[in-house]
Design a protein around this motif. Structure first.
Motif, PDB file in Angstrom:
ATOM      1  N   ARG A 304       3.741  14.732   2.753  1.00 16.22           N
ATOM      2  CA  ARG A 304       4.787  13.829   3.243  1.00 16.22           C
ATOM      3  C   ARG A 304       5.000  12.705   2.243  1.00 16.22           C
ATOM      4  N   LEU A 305       6.265  12.290   2.101  1.00 12.96           N
ATOM      5  CA  LEU A 305       6.572  11.233   1.147  1.00 12.96           C
ATOM      6  C   LEU A 305       5.816   9.952   1.488  1.00 12.96           C
ATOM      7  N   ASP A 306       5.797   9.576   2.777  1.00 15.30           N
ATOM      8  CA  ASP A 306       5.104   8.351   3.177  1.00 15.30           C
ATOM      9  C   ASP A 306       3.625   8.395   2.808  1.00 15.30           C
ATOM     10  N   ASP A 307       3.003   9.566   3.004  1.00 17.20           N
ATOM     11  CA  ASP A 307       1.577   9.687   2.696  1.00 17.20           C
ATOM     12  C   ASP A 307       1.331   9.631   1.195  1.00 17.20           C
ATOM     13  N   ALA A 308       2.247  10.215   0.422  1.00 15.41           N
ATOM     14  CA  ALA A 308       2.121  10.159  -1.034  1.00 15.41           C
ATOM     15  C   ALA A 308       2.270   8.725  -1.539  1.00 15.41           C
ATOM     16  N   VAL A 309       3.238   8.003  -0.964  1.00 11.32           N
ATOM     17  CA  VAL A 309       3.463   6.613  -1.363  1.00 11.32           C
ATOM     18  C   VAL A 309       2.231   5.758  -1.070  1.00 11.32           C
ATOM     19  N   LYS A 310       1.571   6.021   0.054  1.00 13.43           N
ATOM     20  CA  LYS A 310       0.353   5.269   0.392  1.00 13.43           C
ATOM     21  C   LYS A 310      -0.705   5.416  -0.695  1.00 13.43           C
ATOM     22  N   LEU A 311      -0.817   6.625  -1.253  1.00  9.96           N
ATOM     23  CA  LEU A 311      -1.806   6.858  -2.305  1.00  9.96           C
ATOM     24  C   LEU A 311      -1.417   6.174  -3.605  1.00  9.96           C
ATOM     25  N   ILE A 312      -0.114   6.129  -3.875  1.00 14.02           N
ATOM     26  CA  ILE A 312       0.350   5.582  -5.152  1.00 14.02           C
ATOM     27  C   ILE A 312       0.369   4.058  -5.137  1.00 14.02           C
ATOM     28  N   LYS A 313       0.753   3.470  -3.998  1.00 15.00           N
ATOM     29  CA  LYS A 313       0.738   2.012  -3.886  1.00 15.00           C
ATOM     30  C   LYS A 313      -0.700   1.512  -3.794  1.00 15.00           C
ATOM     31  N   GLY A 314      -0.883   0.223  -4.025  1.00 17.08           N
ATOM     32  CA  GLY A 314      -2.217  -0.343  -3.915  1.00 17.08           C
ATOM     33  C   GLY A 314      -2.230  -1.785  -4.367  1.00 17.08           C
TER      34      GLY A 314
END
Length: 704
Positions: A304-314
């Motif tokens: 999922r895009l939202d889940d991928a974004v969570k990993l990339i953001k920080g």
């Protein structure tokens, strides 16, 4: 004041929550049931105008929710709706007992119907469409009935897909004819079906990515939006996006991503962000794996895009390693140190306007932004004050504040911005249920800008924009130019973090937040902007003039009312406001560009009201040709030239030399402004006002 109210509400609810929630035993822990408990309780105790959870409320929620699930009526059958109808007056009771029977039923059914539709559209697209048949399609989805059988549903899908294919075929046919290229209708039709198939495949991939929590969020918002249009539940990731939109910044790598099929693709590298500074990421790159520092990479293909974004953001300062598939097919691993990313288009920006040897200033404010965690951080008020100083240094003789399309934001920033234009005094009145009104005032007698002021608004200027425009109008400090009225949102929302009521219980993780309508605001003259908005001093038509986009067009807005005015003093000057406004109105009445814009807006309204579309190729082409013939008349609107010259401020020049993206965005803005008839009139009004006619410090009492 807003912060004090949040603390008050939080204290009240935590006290109650200690009894209501922490003593519950969750034999079968269910986050959804907990959310219903929390949200209904907060709504009951904190909403400005709480609703009775009764059968009437239940029926309205039922209609809103079913419409949200299937707005085009292309999934559910009539038998589904009839089955759901047994719950029409039961939703209120289920909310009170945290019963999820109705939601579970509708969730399971919509998934089933979408799976069936996923097969159906593919089968429909296997066969060529017959464009010679004399048939039409109704796009009046609000008044369509649900189909009684799968055969009727097949026919509905077939007509919808046929319409999409007709649009593509007619467009492709026109391109061929314009270039004198040969073509075959059968081939164009086949290409259209293939293109539609790809589009719908991507759409259904998005549906497949939706999880139960996404559907439950839709149900919750069907409930909370029945209280008023601006009360809204934010899931944890949605709250993060809301915070980002309000502050204009986030911590991450500085890239916008999209999901195509199973791939996460870079669609924009945000200027000034860490990815941009490092020049390691390019538009079109596909991110296949993500690693936190030296940890093992995690594949995000199919995620999922939202889940991928969570990993990339920080957090700022942390390292993320991305495995990329470049546009040329090569694979590369890049390391990026995350940082604070500011979204430049969120913030106030200004330009110098030159005309007939005179210099004016323009400040465009997209929203009243703020960092909720720290007001001392960048916010709309401090930025506007800085832009005013820069414009003064550049010799601006008059100022335009452009609030068009500004949907509002922080109440504190609007009070502070109003204070930049008046010596001191009330700006807005705020009232909460069961409490007396509070007057928010500018208490600083310093005036940042003493010169002539024009404020531009339109139908999409809402909330905080309306507060500023109304205050400046009441003080007779500015002339308001724009739509007949602004949006008409006269309510105040507070963001309530629902996690605070769990008293450290981490069993359910982050439960999100509720944006809750807690107050109404009023002008200092006592009138509400709710529904009525702010009426411009000089009314000019625009493309939204006949569109149903205001608060009054919502399903359940709070009503308009009025309270007592507060004492305030008008800004006294030698300006004859009435004469200046009448002169502007006279110019507007004789402006051929505005007459054309008004005609265009009426035509757009007529087109929007057309609900039957032909599915016969000849008839469809005839309609298209007729529309294009009319549209040609309005093409000249975009070619209008004001003769105004727009220049960057001195501090921007070295930025433009270094940042080509920044320069391109500014130049595109200047180009748009150069054809902006409303900006032209704003400068005309500033020219009518003599700078030396403003008498600083001389005020006249308003008799209330």
């Amino acid at each position: 004041m807003k912060r004090k109210f949040v603390y008050f509400l939080a204290a009240m609810l935590i006290s109650a929550a200690s009894c209501s929630f922490t003593n519950k035993t969750f034999d079968n822990p269910d986050k959804d049931k907990l959310l219903i408990d929390l949200i209904t309780y907060v709504l009951e105790k904190g909403h400005y105008n709480p609703q009775d959870l009764d059968d009437d409320f239940s029926s309205r929620v039922f209609d809103r929710y079913i419409e949200a699930l299937d707005p085009m009526k292309r999934f559910f059958l009539q038998e589904d709706i009839e089955e759901f109808e047994s719950y029409r007056n039961a939703i209120d009771d289920q909310l009170k007992t945290s019963d999820l029977t109705f939601f579970n039923l509708t969730h399971e059914r919509i998934i089933k119907r979408m799976d069936e539709a996923n097969v159906m559209y593919k089968k429909v697209l296997e066969e060529p469409f017959d464009y010679s048949a004399d048939e039409t399609i109704s796009v009046d989805y609000d008044n369509l009935d649900y189909v009684a059988s799968r055969d009727e549903l097949w026919d509905r899908w077939k007509k919808q897909l046929k319409l999409y294919s007709l649009e593509r075929v007619v467009s492709a046919k026109k391109e061929k004819e314009e270039t004198n290229a040969s073509y075959d209708i059968a081939e164009l039709e086949k290409n259209a079906r293939e293109s539609i198939g790809e589009t719908f495949s991507e759409n259904f991939d998005i549906y497949d990515d939706l999880e139960r929590r996404d559907w439950f969020e839709l149900f919750l918002n069907s409930v909370v939006e029945e209280f008023d249009p601006h009360t809204y539940y934010f899931a944890p990731e949605d709250k993060d996006r809301f915070d980002m939109s309000m502050s204009g910044k986030f911590e991450g790598i500085g890239a916008r991503l999209e999901k195509r099929s199973d791939n996460i693709r870079v669609v924009e590298v945000i200027s000034g962000g860490p990815a941009w500074r490092g020049e390691k990421l390019e538009v079109g790159d596909v991110i296949t794996k993500v690693a936190q520092g030296n940890e093992t990479p995690v594949s995000i293909v199919g995620m999922r895009l939202d889940d991928a974004v969570k990993l990339i953001k920080g957090p700022k300062g942390s390292e993320v390693r991305l495995t990329l598939r470049r546009v040329d097919g090569t694979i590369e691993v890049v390391s990026i140190t995350r940082d604070v990313v500011e979204i430049e288009e969120t913030y106030a920006k200004s330009t110098i306007i030159e005309r007939n040897g005179h210099t004016y200033g323009l400040i465009n404010l997209p929203k009243f932004y703020i960092d909720f965690q720290d007001y001392e951080e960048r916010n709309a008020a401090t930025d506007v004050a800085l832009e005013i100083e820069r414009l003064k240094e550049s010799g601006a003789e008059g100022l335009v504040m452009d609030l068009r399309n500004n949907g509002g934001g922080s109440l504190k920033t609007v009070v502070d911005i109003a204070g930049l234009f008046i010596k001191e005094g009330p700006v807005v009145q705020v009232r909460s249920t069961g409490r007396g009104k509070e007057v928010l005032a500018d208490e600083d007698d310093r005036i940042q800008w003493e010169g002539p002021l024009v404020i531009l608004v339109n139908e999409l200027s809402a909330s905080a924009s309306e507060i500023l425009a109304a205050a400046m109008q009441d003080y007779e400090r500015a002339i308001i130019i724009g739509s007949k009225q602004t949006y008409g949102k006269g309510t105040v929302q507070n963001l309530i973090d629902l996690n605070q009521f769990l008293r450290g219980n981490q069993e359910f993780g982050d439960v999100g937040a509720l944006k809750l309508t807690t107050q109404k605001f009023y002008r200092i003259n006592g009138g509400s902007t709710q529904l009525e908005g702010v009426k411009s001093d000089v009314v000019v038509p625009d493309k939204y003039s006949y569109s149903p986009i205001g608060e009054r067009d919502q399903k359940n807005p709070l009503p308009w009312d009025k309270i007592d005015a507060v004492p305030y003093k008008k800004w006294e000057s030698s300006i004859d406001f009435e004469a200046t406004i009448e002169k502007s109105k006279e110019r507007m009445a004789n402006n051929e560009q505005l007459k054309l814009i008004d005609e265009n807006a009426k035509w757009i309204k007529e087109r929007r009201e057309e609900k039957e579309i032909p599915l016969n190729l000849a008839a469809y082409e005839a309609d298209v040709e007729q529309d294009e013939a009319v549209a040609k008349k309005y093409n000249v609107i975009a070619k209008y030239e004001t003769g105004l010259k727009f220049q960057p401020l001195p501090y921007e020049l070295p930025i433009m030399d270094k940042d080509s993206t920044y320069k391109q965005k500014r130049e595109r803005w200047y180009e748009d402004l150069a054809g902006d008839v409303y900006m032209e009139e704003a400068i005309n009004v500033l020219q009518d006002i003599k700078l030396n006619s403003i008498k600083q410090g001389k005020l006249a009492d308003v008799k209330n």
